[in-house]
Design a protein around this motif. Sequence first.
Motif, PDB file in Angstrom:
ATOM      1  N   ARG A  48       0.839  -1.209   0.000  1.00 13.88           N
ATOM      2  CA  ARG A  48       0.000   0.000   0.000  1.00 13.88           C
ATOM      3  C   ARG A  48       0.868   1.251   0.000  1.00 13.88           C
ATOM      4  N   GLU A  49       1.945   1.212   0.784  1.00 10.31           N
ATOM      5  CA  GLU A  49       2.826   2.373   0.887  1.00 10.31           C
ATOM      6  C   GLU A  49       3.493   2.681  -0.453  1.00 10.31           C
ATOM      7  N   ALA A  50       3.890   1.629  -1.184  1.00 14.92           N
ATOM      8  CA  ALA A  50       4.523   1.841  -2.488  1.00 14.92           C
ATOM      9  C   ALA A  50       3.555   2.507  -3.460  1.00 14.92           C
ATOM     10  N   SER A  51       2.302   2.111  -3.391  1.00 15.01           N
ATOM     11  CA  SER A  51       1.303   2.726  -4.261  1.00 15.01           C
ATOM     12  C   SER A  51       1.059   4.183  -3.881  1.00 15.01           C
ATOM     13  N   ILE A  52       0.961   4.439  -2.576  1.00 15.91           N
ATOM     14  CA  ILE A  52       0.769   5.815  -2.103  1.00 15.91           C
ATOM     15  C   ILE A  52       1.949   6.700  -2.510  1.00 15.91           C
ATOM     16  N   LEU A  53       3.150   6.163  -2.366  1.00 14.90           N
ATOM     17  CA  LEU A  53       4.352   6.921  -2.728  1.00 14.90           C
ATOM     18  C   LEU A  53       4.341   7.274  -4.215  1.00 14.90           C
ATOM     19  N   SER A  54       3.897   6.343  -5.056  1.00 14.08           N
ATOM     20  CA  SER A  54       3.855   6.634  -6.492  1.00 14.08           C
ATOM     21  C   SER A  54       2.905   7.797  -6.785  1.00 14.08           C
ATOM     22  N   LEU A  55       1.804   7.865  -6.045  1.00 15.65           N
ATOM     23  CA  LEU A  55       0.870   8.988  -6.206  1.00 15.65           C
ATOM     24  C   LEU A  55       1.497  10.289  -5.729  1.00 15.65           C
ATOM     25  N   GLU A  56       2.156  10.231  -4.580  1.00 14.74           N
ATOM     26  CA  GLU A  56       2.797  11.438  -4.037  1.00 14.74           C
ATOM     27  C   GLU A  56       3.892  11.952  -4.955  1.00 14.74           C
ATOM     28  N   GLN A  57       4.538  11.054  -5.674  1.00 12.40           N
ATOM     29  CA  GLN A  57       5.603  11.455  -6.588  1.00 12.40           C
ATOM     30  C   GLN A  57       5.077  11.842  -7.966  1.00 12.40           C
ATOM     31  N   GLY A  58       3.756  11.746  -8.138  1.00 12.18           N
ATOM     32  CA  GLY A  58       3.159  12.232  -9.380  1.00 12.18           C
ATOM     33  C   GLY A  58       3.111  11.230 -10.511  1.00 12.18           C
ATOM     34  N   TYR A  59       3.281   9.952 -10.219  1.00 14.32           N
ATOM     35  CA  TYR A  59       3.211   8.944 -11.284  1.00 14.32           C
ATOM     36  C   TYR A  59       1.746   8.578 -11.537  1.00 14.32           C
ATOM     37  N   LEU A 258      -2.268  -8.293 -26.933  1.00 14.36           N
ATOM     38  CA  LEU A 258      -1.872  -6.924 -26.631  1.00 14.36           C
ATOM     39  C   LEU A 258      -2.658  -5.926 -27.467  1.00 14.36           C
ATOM     40  N   LYS A 259      -2.942  -6.275 -28.730  1.00 15.35           N
ATOM     41  CA  LYS A 259      -3.730  -5.377 -29.578  1.00 15.35           C
ATOM     42  C   LYS A 259      -5.132  -5.176 -29.000  1.00 15.35           C
ATOM     43  N   ILE A 260      -5.756  -6.260 -28.581  1.00 12.85           N
ATOM     44  CA  ILE A 260      -7.088  -6.147 -27.981  1.00 12.85           C
ATOM     45  C   ILE A 260      -7.022  -5.338 -26.694  1.00 12.85           C
ATOM     46  N   HIS A 261      -6.014  -5.607 -25.893  1.00 11.16           N
ATOM     47  CA  HIS A 261      -5.839  -4.907 -24.618  1.00 11.16           C
ATOM     48  C   HIS A 261      -5.650  -3.406 -24.825  1.00 11.16           C
ATOM     49  N   GLN A 262      -4.859  -3.012 -25.823  1.00 11.91           N
ATOM     50  CA  GLN A 262      -4.566  -1.587 -25.975  1.00 11.91           C
ATOM     51  C   GLN A 262      -5.781  -0.810 -26.480  1.00 11.91           C
ATOM     52  N   TYR A 263      -6.690  -1.483 -27.187  1.00 15.34           N
ATOM     53  CA  TYR A 263      -7.895  -0.800 -27.646  1.00 15.34           C
ATOM     54  C   TYR A 263      -9.010  -0.822 -26.605  1.00 15.34           C
ATOM     55  N   SER A 264      -9.088  -1.887 -25.814  1.00 16.31           N
ATOM     56  CA  SER A 264     -10.199  -2.012 -24.873  1.00 16.31           C
ATOM     57  C   SER A 264      -9.881  -1.448 -23.494  1.00 16.31           C
ATOM     58  N   MET A 265      -8.592  -1.405 -23.133  1.00 15.61           N
ATOM     59  CA  MET A 265      -8.243  -1.022 -21.766  1.00 15.61           C
ATOM     60  C   MET A 265      -7.085  -0.025 -21.688  1.00 15.61           C
ATOM     61  N   MET A 266      -6.316   0.106 -22.717  1.00 16.17           N
ATOM     62  CA  MET A 266      -5.133   0.965 -22.766  1.00 16.17           C
ATOM     63  C   MET A 266      -4.019   0.405 -21.894  1.00 16.17           C
ATOM     64  N   CYS A 267      -4.241   0.439 -20.563  1.00 15.87           N
ATOM     65  CA  CYS A 267      -3.248  -0.112 -19.644  1.00 15.87           C
ATOM     66  C   CYS A 267      -3.885  -0.266 -18.276  1.00 15.87           C
ATOM     67  N   ALA A 268      -3.262  -1.038 -17.429  1.00 12.92           N
ATOM     68  CA  ALA A 268      -3.724  -1.174 -16.041  1.00 12.92           C
ATOM     69  C   ALA A 268      -3.358   0.093 -15.268  1.00 12.92           C
ATOM     70  N   PRO A 269      -4.064   0.397 -14.163  1.00 13.03           N
ATOM     71  CA  PRO A 269      -3.771   1.607 -13.383  1.00 13.03           C
ATOM     72  C   PRO A 269      -2.324   1.642 -12.903  1.00 13.03           C
ATOM     73  N   SER A 270      -1.685   2.773 -13.078  1.00 14.43           N
ATOM     74  CA  SER A 270      -0.257   2.878 -12.761  1.00 14.43           C
ATOM     75  C   SER A 270       0.016   2.674 -11.271  1.00 14.43           C
ATOM     76  N   MET A 271      -0.835   3.255 -10.391  1.00 21.14           N
ATOM     77  CA  MET A 271      -0.565   3.133  -8.961  1.00 21.14           C
ATOM     78  C   MET A 271      -0.676   1.686  -8.474  1.00 21.14           C
ATOM     79  N   ALA A 272      -1.575   0.912  -9.084  1.00 21.24           N
ATOM     80  CA  ALA A 272      -1.681  -0.509  -8.736  1.00 21.24           C
ATOM     81  C   ALA A 272      -0.442  -1.269  -9.200  1.00 21.24           C
ATOM     82  N   GLN A 273       0.102  -0.870 -10.341  1.00 21.74           N
ATOM     83  CA  GLN A 273       1.295  -1.542 -10.850  1.00 21.74           C
ATOM     84  C   GLN A 273       2.498  -1.311  -9.939  1.00 21.74           C
TER      85      GLN A 273
END
Length: 386
Positions: A48-59, A258-273
């Motif tokens: 959780r802390e790593a995700s919060i830190l990514s938000l605080e750092q503007g990712y 990947l082609k289907i993914h990039q059109y239907s979802m773009m990418c997974a949420p960055s903070m979760a990654q």
Amino acid sequence: MNPTYVSKAAQQIKPSGIRKFFDLASTMEGVISLGVGEPDFVTAWNVREASILSLEQGYTSYTANAGLLSLRKEISHYLKKRFHLDYSPDEELIVTVGASQALDIAVRAILNPGEEVLIPEPCFVAYEALVALAGGKPVHIQTSAEQGFKASPKDFEAALTKRTKAILLSTPSNPTGSVYSKTELEEIAAFAEQHDLLVIADEIYAELTYDEPYASFASINGMKQRTILISGFSKGFAMTGWRLGYVAAPTFLRDPMLKIHQYSMMCAPSMAQFGAEEALKNGLDDVDKMKKSYRRRRNLFIDALNDMGLDCHRPGGAFYAFPSIKKTGMSSEAFAESLLLNEKIAVVPGSVFGPSGEGYIRCSYASSIEQLQEALVRMKRFIESS
């Protein structure tokens, strides 16, 4: 409104039977829910802390369609270390919005209209729907408790047609908790090779096996090129709400997904990654602790079910018990509804997982020992009064 506005495929899809009983239970006070398959642990603080830190750092921007390269490298390392699998971070992995989206893009990438997927059941409720929505035909392979709720090449052979494209295999299984041994996987692998079939291996519960070392289908000799491996962080890492999964496959299968993914979802949420990256780097000890706890709960719960007369095989993985309620003379749905109304215990009728599930109920033991003990008291009282 005109019903023709809605596609036939969408009209034919049934609502989830799991959610039906969970939603009903949520309107009642004092209910112990053994229904929804979700860990009762909170995601580890460092994650959780790593995700919060990514938000605080503007990712907060998009990542690459396939996901953060640093996360894909960690997934690659994890699969090698934990399951002896070798996948390229650049060419063979996609980070997805949960394992469910990984399953969705997998079937959409491989199926032409009318092509068939062999699905051993009882099985996860989404399999049939996702195959149908992709234009394919789900073909259910019925199994029994006597088989350990596992399908054999003979079972697949009986359902094979010229239109068969793939096998969708779940190990450990939801809802039964059954785990295929390496020998059993090798037999299925030989069948897949003989008939030139792909295998979609749903291994979301791979971290939660209790008695034998886990064998991934893709690790079987010659099977990596035939396998689409589905997994994620929800179950083993207690990250259900993060909605983060991944798919691993050879490049010729990964690229169309990947082609289907990039059109239907773009990418997974960055903070979760960013959180998932921390989980893989420093969270495996937490996974092992959760696994030990589930094993204790499994033993307690399964023994008690058998003692009260609800015959139940000992699941090798996941966190589900799948006891028979046939001795009561009630259908699975009638039993589950009566148990909820009379004793405020929420379980899932086995029938929602396919015809083989009729006469059984699914109980999740991902609850505290205290809750499980109270649930068992109420269930025994219900059985004795039925």
